[in-house]
Design a protein around this motif. Structure first.
Motif, mmCIF file in Angstrom:
data_model
loop_
_atom_site.group_PDB
_atom_site.id
_atom_site.type_symbol
_atom_site.label_atom_id
_atom_site.label_comp_id
_atom_site.label_asym_id
_atom_site.label_seq_id
_atom_site.Cartn_x
_atom_site.Cartn_y
_atom_site.Cartn_z
ATOM 1 N N GLN A 116 39.994 -54.879 25.061
ATOM 2 C CA GLN A 116 39.931 -55.415 23.802
ATOM 3 C C GLN A 116 39.492 -56.672 23.796
ATOM 4 O OE1 GLN A 116 43.988 -55.203 22.186
ATOM 5 N NE2 GLN A 116 43.037 -55.348 20.009
ATOM 6 N N ALA A 117 38.713 -57.217 22.840
ATOM 7 C CA ALA A 117 38.164 -58.384 22.626
ATOM 8 C C ALA A 117 39.049 -59.326 22.046
ATOM 9 C CB ALA A 117 36.856 -58.652 22.083
ATOM 10 N N PHE A 118 39.245 -60.695 22.247
ATOM 11 C CA PHE A 118 40.008 -61.650 21.443
ATOM 12 C C PHE A 118 39.734 -61.512 20.060
ATOM 13 C CE2 PHE A 118 40.405 -63.770 25.636
ATOM 14 C CZ PHE A 118 41.638 -63.599 25.853
ATOM 15 N N ASP A 119 40.614 -61.559 19.150
ATOM 16 C CA ASP A 119 40.168 -61.660 17.840
ATOM 17 C C ASP A 119 40.424 -63.166 17.129
ATOM 18 O OD1 ASP A 119 39.634 -61.558 15.017
ATOM 19 O OD2 ASP A 119 41.168 -59.726 14.664
ATOM 20 N N LEU A 120 39.304 -63.906 17.118
ATOM 21 C CA LEU A 120 39.668 -65.122 16.745
ATOM 22 C C LEU A 120 40.454 -65.411 15.245
ATOM 23 C CD1 LEU A 120 39.014 -67.918 17.698
ATOM 24 C CD2 LEU A 120 36.765 -67.940 16.670
ATOM 25 N N LYS A 121 40.511 -64.484 14.471
ATOM 26 C CA LYS A 121 41.327 -64.530 13.209
ATOM 27 C C LYS A 121 42.776 -64.600 13.343
ATOM 28 C CE LYS A 121 37.939 -61.907 10.751
ATOM 29 N NZ LYS A 121 37.515 -60.930 11.533
ATOM 30 N N THR A 122 43.094 -63.933 14.553
ATOM 31 C CA THR A 122 44.509 -63.951 14.782
ATOM 32 C C THR A 122 44.858 -64.837 15.778
ATOM 33 O OG1 THR A 122 44.182 -61.966 16.530
ATOM 34 C CG2 THR A 122 44.523 -61.406 14.454
ATOM 35 N N VAL A 123 44.103 -65.538 16.448
ATOM 36 C CA VAL A 123 44.563 -66.393 17.564
ATOM 37 C C VAL A 123 44.970 -67.660 16.816
ATOM 38 C CG1 VAL A 123 43.659 -67.786 19.671
ATOM 39 C CG2 VAL A 123 42.998 -65.620 19.107
ATOM 40 N N GLN A 124 46.143 -68.024 17.163
ATOM 41 C CA GLN A 124 46.858 -69.577 16.690
ATOM 42 C C GLN A 124 46.794 -70.604 17.682
ATOM 43 O OE1 GLN A 124 47.971 -69.729 13.623
ATOM 44 N NE2 GLN A 124 47.571 -67.630 12.846
ATOM 45 N N ILE A 125 45.639 -71.485 17.606
ATOM 46 C CA ILE A 125 45.618 -72.626 18.611
ATOM 47 C C ILE A 125 45.882 -73.701 17.803
ATOM 48 C CG2 ILE A 125 43.991 -73.976 19.618
ATOM 49 C CD1 ILE A 125 41.907 -71.576 19.654
ATOM 50 N N PRO A 126 47.054 -74.324 18.246
ATOM 51 C CA PRO A 126 47.581 -75.460 17.442
ATOM 52 C C PRO A 126 46.722 -76.651 17.366
ATOM 53 C CG PRO A 126 49.120 -74.893 19.521
ATOM 54 C CD PRO A 126 47.755 -73.946 19.484
ATOM 55 N N LYS A 127 46.754 -77.344 16.252
ATOM 56 C CA LYS A 127 46.258 -78.308 15.820
ATOM 57 C C LYS A 127 46.073 -79.595 16.915
ATOM 58 C CE LYS A 127 43.888 -77.045 12.314
ATOM 59 N NZ LYS A 127 43.346 -76.105 13.211
ATOM 60 N N ASP A 128 46.911 -79.669 17.438
ATOM 61 C CA ASP A 128 46.975 -80.894 18.514
ATOM 62 C C ASP A 128 46.491 -80.308 19.913
ATOM 63 O OD1 ASP A 128 49.162 -79.434 18.732
ATOM 64 O OD2 ASP A 128 50.647 -81.165 18.986
ATOM 65 N N THR A 129 45.973 -79.453 19.930
ATOM 66 C CA THR A 129 45.437 -78.865 21.349
ATOM 67 C C THR A 129 44.529 -79.873 21.812
ATOM 68 O OG1 THR A 129 46.014 -76.640 21.039
ATOM 69 C CG2 THR A 129 44.390 -77.226 22.617
ATOM 70 N N GLU A 130 44.497 -80.536 22.869
ATOM 71 C CA GLU A 130 43.551 -81.457 23.636
ATOM 72 C C GLU A 130 42.275 -80.509 24.482
ATOM 73 O OE1 GLU A 130 46.159 -84.762 25.163
ATOM 74 O OE2 GLU A 130 47.262 -83.000 24.837
ATOM 75 N N LEU A 131 42.652 -79.538 24.802
ATOM 76 C CA LEU A 131 41.930 -78.883 25.970
ATOM 77 C C LEU A 131 42.053 -77.355 25.582
ATOM 78 C CD1 LEU A 131 39.773 -78.768 28.447
ATOM 79 C CD2 LEU A 131 41.833 -78.520 29.748
ATOM 80 N N ILE A 132 40.796 -76.513 25.316
ATOM 81 C CA ILE A 132 40.847 -75.079 25.272
ATOM 82 C C ILE A 132 40.118 -74.887 26.676
ATOM 83 C CG2 ILE A 132 40.392 -73.085 23.932
ATOM 84 C CD1 ILE A 132 40.239 -74.943 21.491
ATOM 85 N N MET A 161 38.724 -80.458 23.511
ATOM 86 C CA MET A 161 37.795 -80.203 24.889
ATOM 87 C C MET A 161 37.659 -78.727 24.874
ATOM 88 S SD MET A 161 36.586 -83.238 25.676
ATOM 89 C CE MET A 161 37.282 -84.871 25.022
ATOM 90 N N ILE A 162 36.265 -78.454 25.536
ATOM 91 C CA ILE A 162 36.271 -77.135 25.920
ATOM 92 C C ILE A 162 36.118 -77.016 27.547
ATOM 93 C CG2 ILE A 162 34.919 -74.876 25.766
ATOM 94 C CD1 ILE A 162 36.078 -75.509 23.140
ATOM 95 N N ALA A 163 36.766 -76.210 28.210
ATOM 96 C CA ALA A 163 36.445 -76.142 29.796
ATOM 97 C C ALA A 163 36.190 -74.827 30.199
ATOM 98 C CB ALA A 163 37.768 -76.725 30.568
ATOM 99 N N ILE A 164 35.413 -74.670 30.665
ATOM 100 C CA ILE A 164 35.019 -73.050 31.413
ATOM 101 C C ILE A 164 34.823 -73.056 32.790
ATOM 102 C CG2 ILE A 164 33.238 -71.187 30.981
ATOM 103 C CD1 ILE A 164 32.301 -72.550 28.454
ATOM 104 N N ASP A 165 35.717 -72.085 33.339
ATOM 105 C CA ASP A 165 35.734 -71.572 34.666
ATOM 106 C C ASP A 165 34.470 -70.444 34.797
ATOM 107 O OD1 ASP A 165 36.087 -70.187 37.127
ATOM 108 O OD2 ASP A 165 38.082 -70.080 36.915
ATOM 109 N N SER A 166 33.353 -71.050 35.359
ATOM 110 C CA SER A 166 32.470 -70.201 35.673
ATOM 111 C C SER A 166 32.176 -69.841 37.053
ATOM 112 C CB SER A 166 30.954 -70.562 35.032
ATOM 113 O OG SER A 166 30.954 -72.135 35.558
ATOM 114 N N VAL A 167 33.103 -69.885 37.900
ATOM 115 C CA VAL A 167 33.124 -69.756 39.119
ATOM 116 C C VAL A 167 32.143 -68.606 39.816
ATOM 117 C CG1 VAL A 167 34.221 -69.546 41.391
ATOM 118 C CG2 VAL A 167 35.023 -71.333 39.712
ATOM 119 N N SER A 168 32.562 -67.667 39.198
ATOM 120 C CA SER A 168 31.736 -66.283 39.542
ATOM 121 C C SER A 168 30.879 -65.730 38.734
ATOM 122 C CB SER A 168 32.915 -65.183 40.047
ATOM 123 O OG SER A 168 33.648 -64.933 38.677
#
Ligand SMILES: *Cc1c(COP(=O)(O)O)cnc(C)c1O
Length: 362
Positions: A116-132, A161-168
């Protein structure tokens, strides 16, 4: 017998590496000072070459570190005072989350399997999140997160900030770096090089955030903090003595990839992945873990083997095909197959043929 490594990392090395190693010995790369002009030139060539190959903005930093796992720790240390948020699609995403906990931060996470894919409509990211934090391609499950989803998260959370693990999934994954702050990988996977070198591609805004945290009296680490790495990178140096040989080989690899062209590398990867999935989808003994084609890893397919994978892996190894076993608890149930640029279309066809034959004997 010459073995072919379809393992997901370390993996098959680029065919030209043995020649480059000999040349490195001849050219005294093994005694090169990391404080001399020769090294600065090498750093600069890797920086310029990678930026061209991957279309990285010129003001982004390229840092050399030791591994992908180190990059997780550095991302948290430098960019998170309290809160990170993690999109987890497998064990490597879990590890990123755990590192944030181990460093005393308060991370939150959402976990999804490949069904299943993540559904952005239902994901709750807290407002004070510094890094995703994202794992673009989780090597434990053979699941990927579409880049479009990551950009949408960025658009909805422009201050984080957005961090992406693209190791593989490097160099396959096509990233719009302007929309992300940290992308990291290590060289023993898609770059087809010996292990021992990690890279971080870091936005100027991320370096500024790390400096702010330091000014507030917060510990952001020591010799591999972003500001320290950036000050060295400005001189085409590293804070410590790095893996110069691997950097030398990386430069050769990048030049080869530039010659082939990134578009062709990506097209070939898609083509080989399509062959693999077509075969495993049809075969009654196999079940690709991820069925949704959008979420399927193009670079590290993971396949469930009905009845267990152990015997298959053993007999393939006898024929010179070294294929990865399942991750963790799935060691004897899954196989993981690298689909990196160092492995040719023909080698993928040979592997498929060998698996077909195994099955006839079974
Ligand atoms: C291999 C891997 C890592 C760890 O990289 P190291 O260089 O071994 O530390 C992290 N994330 C993913 C997705 C990986 O495949």
């Amino acid at each position: 017998m010459k073995k072919i490594y379809f393992t997901v990392g370390p993996s098959q090395i680029l065919p030209t590496i043995p020649g480059h190693l000999k040349q490195a010995v001849k050219d005294d790369v093994l005694s090169m000072s990391h404080r001399g002009k020769e090294f600065a030139d090498l750093y600069k060539r890797v920086d310029t070459g990678l930026k061209k190959l991957l279309n990285i903005p010129s003001d982004y930093y390229i840092f050399f570190i030791s591994s992908g796992t180190e990059a997780m720790e550095r991302s948290i240390q430098n960019l998170v005072e309290k809160k990170s948020f993690h999109f987890v699609i497998g064990k490597f995403g879990d590890r990123f989350f755990e590192i944030a906990q181990e460093l005393g931060r308060q991370p939150e996470m959402i976990e999804q399997d490949g069904a299943q894919a993540f559904d952005l409509k239902t994901v709750q990211i807290p407002k004070d999140t510094e890094l995703i934090a994202f794992t673009h391609n989780d090597t434990s499950t053979g699941t990927q997160i579409p880049m479009k989803f990551i950009y949408d998260v960025h658009t909805k959370n422009p201050n984080a900030m957005i961090a992406i693990d693209s190791v593989s999934s490097m160099p396959y994954v096509d990233i719009d770096y302007k929309q992300v702050d940290v992308v990291f990988f290590s060289v023993q996977k898609g770059f087809g090089l010996p292990a021992g070198l990690g890279l971080m591609i870091v936005s100027p805004r991320a370096v500024a955030k790390a400096s702010e945290l330091a000014q507030k009296g917060f510990s952001i680490g020591s010799y591999h903090s972003f500001p320290t790495l950036a000050a060295s990178a400005d001189k085409y140096q590293t804070p410590e003595t790095p893996n110069v040989l691997d950097m030398y080989l990386l430069e050769k690899g990048v030049q080869e990839f530039l010659k082939i062209g990134i578009k062709k590398i990506r097209r070939d990867t898609d083509r080989k992945a399509a062959l693999l999935y077509k075969f495993f989808d049809k075969h009654p003994q196999f079940r690709p873990l991820v069925t949704d084609t959008v979420l399927r890893s193009q670079t590290t397919p993971v396949i469930e083997v009905i009845g267990g994978s152990k015997d298959l892996l053993t007999s393939l190894a006898k024929k010179g095909f070294i294929v990865g076993f399942g991750y963790g608890a799935y060691k004897d149930q899954h196989i993981r197959i690298a689909n990196f640029p160092a492995l040719s279309l023909n080698q993928v066809k040979l592997l498929i043929r060998a698996i077909k034959e195994e099955n006839r004997h079974a």
